[in-house]
Scaffold this active site. Structure first.
Site, PDB file in Angstrom:
ATOM      1  N   HIS A  94      14.205  49.774 -42.709  1.00 26.83           N
ATOM      2  CA  HIS A  94      14.784  50.777 -43.606  1.00 26.83           C
ATOM      3  C   HIS A  94      14.758  50.293 -45.057  1.00 26.83           C
ATOM      4  CE1 HIS A  94      17.588  53.904 -45.029  1.00 26.83           C
ATOM      5  NE2 HIS A  94      18.127  52.928 -45.748  1.00 26.83           N
ATOM      6  N   GLU A  95      15.171  49.050 -45.281  1.00 30.40           N
ATOM      7  CA  GLU A  95      15.173  48.528 -46.648  1.00 30.40           C
ATOM      8  C   GLU A  95      13.750  48.414 -47.190  1.00 30.40           C
ATOM      9  OE1 GLU A  95      17.812  48.617 -48.170  1.00 30.40           O
ATOM     10  OE2 GLU A  95      19.122  48.806 -46.431  1.00 30.40           O
ATOM     11  N   HIS A  98      12.565  51.613 -48.628  1.00 27.18           N
ATOM     12  CA  HIS A  98      12.882  51.822 -50.045  1.00 27.18           C
ATOM     13  C   HIS A  98      11.832  51.164 -50.940  1.00 27.18           C
ATOM     14  CE1 HIS A  98      16.609  53.854 -49.397  1.00 27.18           C
ATOM     15  NE2 HIS A  98      17.214  52.813 -48.832  1.00 27.18           N
ATOM     16  N   HIS A 102       9.468  52.976 -53.693  1.00 29.42           N
ATOM     17  CA  HIS A 102       9.289  52.494 -55.068  1.00 29.42           C
ATOM     18  C   HIS A 102       7.808  52.358 -55.406  1.00 29.42           C
ATOM     19  CE1 HIS A 102      10.411  49.266 -58.291  1.00 29.42           C
ATOM     20  NE2 HIS A 102      10.117  50.435 -58.827  1.00 29.42           N
TER      21      HIS A 102
END
Length: 226
Positions: A94-95, A98, A102
């Protein structure tokens, strides 16, 4: 009715947090194949998405995992960084979702990042401004209005966060499945963990909106009493 709504939101928030902790404790005990740790998964997902300028680090705390676009780091808590479990895999992916956002210039992430400086300023001052505004609403209604505008900005930020978090989970699940990190017995569990991880953001957004409406009602009432 407003106070009843606040009580309901508080109870729902408590229930969601308890359920989320329970599910992560359960899924932290279920290993994923090949002995991969959260760090392994994060490094692999970044590499397979062509992202070479993001590092993976370990941070203190529990469920303190986050991606920092300013420093280009995926920061994983100790249990996730070293963990070989469904929960660790889901959080790490999940991280990294991100980080992929980006790198791909995902519009909602860009918008949220652009709002961060203003929202940080608003969060530091909004409660004081609203308090002063409520106490002086008869004489200086503009102060209360300023507080409402600042609080509306933080509320908007909460709602913009929702698609950012949901999209990151979607990217994570798609990669976990496509890369073979999760299998038939673990994929649905990772999906369930990420689904519950999104619920606190939903509750926070609804709570912020309800609070905004409450302040608007106070402001409208004060204006009528003048």
């Amino acid at each position: 009715m407003v106070y009843v709504l606040f009580i309901v939101i508080a109870l729902v928030s408590f229930a969601v947090q308890r359920t989320l902790q329970s599910k992560f404790e359960r899924y932290s005990k279920i290993p994923i194949p090949y002995g991969l740790t959260g760090r392994d998964i994060a490094m692999r997902m970044l590499q397979e998405n062509g992202i070479n300028d993001v590092s993976v680090t370990q941070v203190d705390g529990h469920l303190t995992d986050h991606y920092n676009p300013a420093t280009h780091t995926v920061n994983l808590s100790r249990d996730v960084y070293y963990g070989n479990s469904v929960a660790a895999a889901a959080v790490a992916a999940h991280e990294c979702g991100h980080a992929v956002q980006h790198a791909r210039s995902y519009s909602f992430l860009n918008l949220r990042s652009a709002l961060v400086p203003f929202v940080s300023f608003a969060s530091n001052w909004v409660q004081w401004i609203l308090l002063i505004g409520i106490l002086t609403i008869q004489a200086y209604p503009a102060i209360m209005l300023l507080g409402i505008i600042l609080f509306a900005a933080t509320t908007l930020f909460s709602f913009i966060t929702l698609p950012v978090e949901i999209n990151a989970s979607q990217r994570a699940l798609a990669w976990l499945n496509g890369a073979g990190v999760t299998d038939a017995s673990t994929h649905d569990k990772a999906k369930d963990a990420l689904k519950w991880a999104a619920y606190p953001y939903v509750v926070a957004a609804v709570g912020a909106f309800a609070t905004l409406v409450y302040y608007i009602i106070i402001f409208a009432g004060g204006r009528r009493d003048r």
